[in-house]
Enzyme design. Structure first.
Site, PDB file in Angstrom:
ATOM      1  N   PRO A  86      12.608   3.070  88.906  1.00 14.60           N
ATOM      2  CA  PRO A  86      13.005   1.980  88.279  1.00 14.60           C
ATOM      3  C   PRO A  86      12.093   0.607  88.437  1.00 14.60           C
ATOM      4  O   PRO A  86      12.406  -0.335  87.701  1.00 14.60           O
ATOM      5  CB  PRO A  86      14.062   1.458  89.288  1.00 14.60           C
ATOM      6  CG  PRO A  86      14.212   2.471  90.513  1.00 14.60           C
ATOM      7  CD  PRO A  86      13.301   3.435  89.918  1.00 14.60           C
ATOM      8  N   GLU A 113      16.140   8.051  98.873  1.00 14.28           N
ATOM      9  CA  GLU A 113      15.944   6.537  98.651  1.00 14.28           C
ATOM     10  C   GLU A 113      14.348   6.109  98.300  1.00 14.28           C
ATOM     11  O   GLU A 113      14.039   4.896  98.562  1.00 14.28           O
ATOM     12  CB  GLU A 113      15.587   5.910 100.340  1.00 14.28           C
ATOM     13  CG  GLU A 113      17.251   6.433 101.062  1.00 14.28           C
ATOM     14  CD  GLU A 113      18.347   5.476 100.466  1.00 14.28           C
ATOM     15  OE1 GLU A 113      18.081   4.407 100.341  1.00 14.28           O
ATOM     16  OE2 GLU A 113      19.302   6.204 100.083  1.00 14.28           O
ATOM     17  N   ARG A 150      12.693  15.388  69.979  1.00 15.01           N
ATOM     18  CA  ARG A 150      13.056  15.107  68.744  1.00 15.01           C
ATOM     19  C   ARG A 150      12.157  14.572  67.732  1.00 15.01           C
ATOM     20  O   ARG A 150      12.272  14.587  66.624  1.00 15.01           O
ATOM     21  CB  ARG A 150      14.342  14.176  68.672  1.00 15.01           C
ATOM     22  CG  ARG A 150      14.279  12.900  69.119  1.00 15.01           C
ATOM     23  CD  ARG A 150      15.666  12.191  69.207  1.00 15.01           C
ATOM     24  NE  ARG A 150      16.189  11.870  67.820  1.00 15.01           N
ATOM     25  CZ  ARG A 150      15.903  10.833  67.090  1.00 15.01           C
ATOM     26  NH1 ARG A 150      14.870  10.164  67.248  1.00 15.01           N
ATOM     27  NH2 ARG A 150      16.416  10.635  66.049  1.00 15.01           N
ATOM     28  N   ASP A 164      15.471   5.997  62.295  1.00 18.41           N
ATOM     29  CA  ASP A 164      15.972   5.598  63.648  1.00 18.41           C
ATOM     30  C   ASP A 164      16.303   4.068  63.719  1.00 18.41           C
ATOM     31  O   ASP A 164      15.292   3.363  63.233  1.00 18.41           O
ATOM     32  CB  ASP A 164      15.152   6.001  64.605  1.00 18.41           C
ATOM     33  CG  ASP A 164      15.363   7.683  64.942  1.00 18.41           C
ATOM     34  OD1 ASP A 164      16.258   8.088  64.367  1.00 18.41           O
ATOM     35  OD2 ASP A 164      14.443   8.178  65.539  1.00 18.41           O
TER      36      ASP A 164
HETATM   37  N1  ADE Z   1      15.098   6.621  89.126  1.00 21.44           N
HETATM   38  C1  ADE Z   1      16.081   5.973  89.609  1.00 21.44           C
HETATM   39  N2  ADE Z   1      16.091   4.999  88.806  1.00 21.44           N
HETATM   40  C2  ADE Z   1      15.595   5.209  87.785  1.00 21.44           C
HETATM   41  C3  ADE Z   1      15.378   4.359  86.524  1.00 21.44           C
HETATM   42  N3  ADE Z   1      16.315   3.469  86.015  1.00 21.44           N
HETATM   43  N4  ADE Z   1      14.534   4.717  85.582  1.00 21.44           N
HETATM   44  C4  ADE Z   1      13.616   5.911  85.798  1.00 21.44           C
HETATM   45  N5  ADE Z   1      14.003   6.412  87.141  1.00 21.44           N
HETATM   46  C5  ADE Z   1      14.718   6.314  87.922  1.00 21.44           C
END
Ligand code: ADE
Length: 226
Positions: A86, A113, A150, A164
């Site tokens: 993230p 975690e 794709r 797209d």
């Molecule tokens: N792992 C946990 N959350 C994630 C996200 N939003 N994007 C990519 N990998 C992740």
């Protein structure tokens, strides 16, 4: 193209690889997708892949050794290594286009975690699929794989992805199928007219209208990746 995915939950990929367009792309050798269990690379006698984080406070952290060994084993000079996190760069259609031209990708799925910070050094790119936290990188790696596959030449008709959403900073135009009248909601006359120039113009206008109302940010920033 070849895609190697490193995960501690290989079973999550079963349905993904055996369904629809991805299944067909693999069968027709447009892409070779291999799922690798990170545990297989663990040098621990119990095949451990995670442990408590130093300093306390967090849960289990993925250890560097199995992931470094897996990347060493699979990587060659054409490889791009992508880490799912993230904290990465937010994934957009333009990144999908760029990645679809690569020869070999290794996608590393983090879990629990988190992962040991030293794993970051392996990555050419860190990618987040959005500002929310998943329990692991597996779903993110499937999102990325799906959006790339794709776009590989021959996987779907080019026509299908030329229009797209996010191409030319526009959302896709609306489409209709049978019946012409459904519960009083009618297919626009122009689409039934057989007049190709008018249909093209209608679609361009609708794509702009849709983008203006739903995603004006795409038009304002001129951000190719939406
Ligand atoms: N792992 C946990 N959350 C994630 C996200 N939003 N994007 C990519 N990998 C992740």
């Amino acid at each position: 193209m070849k895609i190697d995915i490193l995960t501690i939950f290989p079973e999550m990929f079963q349905g993904f690889l055996t369904t629809s367009i991805i299944k067909r792309a693999v069968e027709k050798n447009f892409v070779d997708i291999k799922i690798h269990d990170i545990r297989k690379y663990s040098k621990d006698p119990h095949k451990k892949v995670d442990d408590y984080g130093y300093g306390g406070g967090r849960g289990m952290v993925l250890m560097p050794q199995p992931i470094f060994d897996a990347v060493d084993d699979l990587k060659d000079k054409n490889t791009k290594v992508i880490l799912m996190t993230p904290q990465g760069k937010t994934y957009k259609q333009n990144i999908a286009y760029d990645l679809s031209k690569e020869k070999h990708l290794i996608l590393i799925c983090g879990h629990y975690e988190g992962f040991d910070e030293r794993i970051r050094i392996l990555a050419d790119i860190e990618i987040s699929i959005g500002d929310y936290v998943l329990t692991g990188g597996e779903l993110a790696s499937m999102v990325i794989t799906d959006s790339i596959v794709r776009l590989i030449d021959g996987v779907i008709e080019k026509e299908s992805h030329l229009n797209d959403s996010f191409n030319n900073n526009l959302l896709d135009y609306p489409v209709y199928t049978k019946p012409v009248d459904f519960r009083g909601m009618k297919v626009p006359d122009v689409l039934l007219s057989g007049h190709h120039a008018n249909i093209k113009k209608y679609r361009e206008q609708e794509a702009i209208k849709k983008t203006q109302t739903r995603r004006p940010d795409l038009l304002e920033t001129g951000d190719k990746n939406g």
